[in-house]
Design an enzyme around this catalytic site. Sequence first.
Site, short mmCIF file in Angstrom:
data_model
loop_
_atom_site.label_atom_id
_atom_site.label_comp_id
_atom_site.label_asym_id
_atom_site.label_seq_id
_atom_site.Cartn_x
_atom_site.Cartn_y
_atom_site.Cartn_z
N SER A 44 20.05 10.14 38.93
CA SER A 44 19.31 9.25 39.83
C SER A 44 19.80 7.81 39.78
O SER A 44 19.29 6.97 40.51
CB SER A 44 17.81 9.30 39.50
OG SER A 44 17.58 8.74 38.22
N GLY A 46 23.25 4.90 38.58
CA GLY A 46 24.55 4.55 37.98
C GLY A 46 25.65 5.57 38.18
O GLY A 46 25.87 6.06 39.28
N SER A 177 30.68 10.37 27.22
CA SER A 177 30.72 9.58 25.99
C SER A 177 30.80 8.12 26.40
O SER A 177 30.10 7.68 27.32
CB SER A 177 31.91 10.03 25.14
OG SER A 177 32.00 9.28 23.97
N TYR A 191 24.85 3.84 18.64
CA TYR A 191 25.37 4.30 19.92
C TYR A 191 26.75 4.94 19.72
O TYR A 191 27.03 6.03 20.23
CB TYR A 191 25.45 3.11 20.88
CG TYR A 191 25.93 3.45 22.27
CD1 TYR A 191 25.13 4.19 23.14
CD2 TYR A 191 27.17 3.02 22.73
CE1 TYR A 191 25.57 4.48 24.42
CE2 TYR A 191 27.60 3.31 24.01
CZ TYR A 191 26.80 4.04 24.85
OH TYR A 191 27.23 4.32 26.12
N LYS A 195 27.67 8.79 20.60
CA LYS A 195 28.70 9.09 21.60
C LYS A 195 29.95 9.70 20.96
O LYS A 195 30.64 10.50 21.58
CB LYS A 195 29.07 7.81 22.37
CG LYS A 195 27.94 7.29 23.26
CD LYS A 195 27.58 8.29 24.35
CE LYS A 195 26.74 7.66 25.45
NZ LYS A 195 26.34 8.66 26.48
N1 LIG Z 1 27.35 1.65 32.36
C1 LIG Z 1 28.19 1.53 31.34
O1 LIG Z 1 28.75 0.46 31.12
C2 LIG Z 1 28.50 2.71 30.46
C3 LIG Z 1 29.58 2.61 29.58
C4 LIG Z 1 29.88 3.68 28.75
C5 LIG Z 1 29.11 4.83 28.80
N2 LIG Z 1 28.06 4.93 29.65
C6 LIG Z 1 27.27 6.15 29.67
O2 LIG Z 1 27.29 6.69 30.98
C7 LIG Z 1 26.06 7.35 31.23
C8 LIG Z 1 25.44 6.79 32.49
O3 LIG Z 1 25.24 5.42 32.32
P1 LIG Z 1 24.67 4.48 33.47
O4 LIG Z 1 25.04 3.10 33.10
O5 LIG Z 1 25.07 5.01 34.78
O6 LIG Z 1 23.09 4.66 33.19
P2 LIG Z 1 21.82 4.31 34.08
O7 LIG Z 1 22.17 3.54 35.30
O8 LIG Z 1 20.83 3.73 33.14
O9 LIG Z 1 21.32 5.76 34.48
C9 LIG Z 1 20.88 6.62 33.48
C10 LIG Z 1 20.35 7.87 34.11
O10 LIG Z 1 19.93 8.77 33.07
C11 LIG Z 1 18.55 9.09 33.25
N3 LIG Z 1 17.95 9.26 31.93
C12 LIG Z 1 17.93 8.37 30.92
N4 LIG Z 1 17.27 8.88 29.86
C13 LIG Z 1 16.88 10.13 30.22
C14 LIG Z 1 16.15 11.15 29.57
N5 LIG Z 1 15.68 10.99 28.32
N6 LIG Z 1 15.92 12.31 30.23
C15 LIG Z 1 16.39 12.47 31.48
N7 LIG Z 1 17.09 11.54 32.14
C16 LIG Z 1 17.32 10.38 31.52
C17 LIG Z 1 17.99 7.91 34.02
O11 LIG Z 1 16.82 8.23 34.76
P3 LIG Z 1 15.33 8.03 34.13
O12 LIG Z 1 15.34 6.74 33.38
O13 LIG Z 1 14.43 8.06 35.32
O14 LIG Z 1 15.13 9.20 33.23
C18 LIG Z 1 19.13 7.63 34.99
O15 LIG Z 1 19.15 8.56 36.03
C19 LIG Z 1 25.20 7.14 29.98
O16 LIG Z 1 25.30 8.27 29.15
C20 LIG Z 1 25.82 5.94 29.33
O17 LIG Z 1 25.61 5.93 27.93
C21 LIG Z 1 27.75 3.88 30.49
#
Ligand SMILES: NC(=O)c1ccc[n+]([C@@H]2O[C@H](COP(=O)([O-])OP(=O)(O)OC[C@H]3O[C@@H](n4cnc5c(N)ncnc54)[C@H](OP(=O)(O)O)[C@@H]3O)[C@@H](O)[C@H]2O)c1
Length: 334
Positions: A44, A46, A177, A191, A195
């Site tokens: 939903s 990112g 990751s 974290y 990861k």
């Molecule tokens: N953005 C970055 O810079 C970055 C860098 C490295 C890795 N990552 C990884 O990439 C992934 C996506 O990151 P993003 O930045 O796109 O995150 P985001 O925008 O915060 O989106 C996270 C998504 O996961 C869902 N979510 C979180 N906790 C949950 C739970 N306990 N059960 C079910 N759904 C859950 C959230 O919806 P709800 O809150 O409604 O549940 C949302 O849909 C993550 O694993 C993050 O660690 C991100």
Amino acid sequence: MELCCLVEYLAIFMGIGLLGAAVSIFTKKKRDLNGKHVLITGGSSGIGLGVAHDVARRGASVTLVARNVANLEKALEDVRSTASKAGAGGKVQTFSADISGDPEKIASLVKDAESSQGPIYMLVNCAGFSRAMKFEDISPQLAKQMMDVNFMGSVIITQEVVRSMKQQQEGIIVFTSSLGGLLGIYGFTLYTAAKGALVKLAEALCQEVKPYNITVTVCYPPDTDTPGFEEENKTKPVETKLISESAGLFKADEVAHKLVEDALRGSFCSTTGFEGFMLTTLCAGMGPITDAASFLAQVFLTGLFRSISAFYLWSFDRIVYQEHQKRLASKKSE
Ligand SMILES: NC(=O)c1ccc[n+]([C@@H]2O[C@H](COP(=O)([O-])OP(=O)(O)OC[C@H]3O[C@@H](n4cnc5c(N)ncnc54)[C@H](OP(=O)(O)O)[C@@H]3O)[C@@H](O)[C@H]2O)c1
Ligand SMILES: *[C@@H]1O[C@H](CO)[C@@H](O)[C@H](O)[C@H]1NC(C)=O
Ligand SMILES: *[C@@H]1O[C@H](CO)[C@@H](O)[C@H](O)[C@H]1NC(C)=O
């Protein structure tokens, strides 16, 4: 004489390697998602939402899993409109669930998702979160939550989906990751542990599921502009900010598109940008060999990249030291 033999062996060995590489480049074909079912946790927002749009455009039916119902509704409409604009006929459905919650609920979610949209062909584990703070400031509750969501959350649903994929004799599993899962960064102790654990899990699982025609991909996003990143940014120590800044800030759609492309090719690693390429190459270790280009990069560039890493590590240490000095100075002047 013996040295001569060794050189010959090496030459033969490398020749075979290069030949194998060339053959695999030309014979490996990319799979497609038209008419297939893709389930995305964290779909939903990112990167996960970016993946949803990307696979919907390719004609896949999509299941989005996250907790917040309003965000799911909004994503549902957006992804549906993307699919219809692309003239793709895939369906979209959503399930509200906490992926770190009751395993029985996750099992019935997977069953329900499959009974309405068919067997899951691709699972993208994207749900996760990070909070950057000093190790000793992380409460036991937060530490546990970080492991539960980022690590166990991917474990439970993947176990459920793997059972079904093994019956289908096909499938694609993606774990998300982070570049922070490949090296230690100030502020990311828990974290990084969560990861990094996903990477080793994926390496072992890859070996287990290979005979069943199932591939495993690990995505290592650099800093990516998402709602989750904005949230993390609010409480990030300045050291963490300065250190991770060196890899730049990427767009969610770009990271998501690369994730889908790499997963369809069956590559074990997916990343974006130079730092991502350098780190995944350098940290390949005993990871699976899934494509010729990455393997050749690992064979020929590891030494060079390890040398370059010294400059990065030196500059990271300098950042930490300088900030430490600044704090000491401001305490004295108080
Ligand atoms: N953005 C970055 O810079 C970055 C860098 C490295 C890795 N990552 C990884 O990439 C992934 C996506 O990151 P993003 O930045 O796109 O995150 P985001 O925008 O915060 O989106 C996270 C998504 O996961 C869902 N979510 C979180 N906790 C949950 C739970 N306990 N059960 C079910 N759904 C859950 C959230 O919806 P709800 O809150 O409604 O549940 C949302 O849909 C993550 O694993 C993050 O660690 C991100
Ligand atoms: C493996 O899965 C792909 C689709 O992902 C399919 O096209 C292929 O036929 C399968 N191969 C075997 C041997 O089942
Ligand atoms: C992160 O926070 C800083 C302020 O601490 C701000 O200047 C910067 O624009 C923020 N970046 C993002 C992507 O939100």
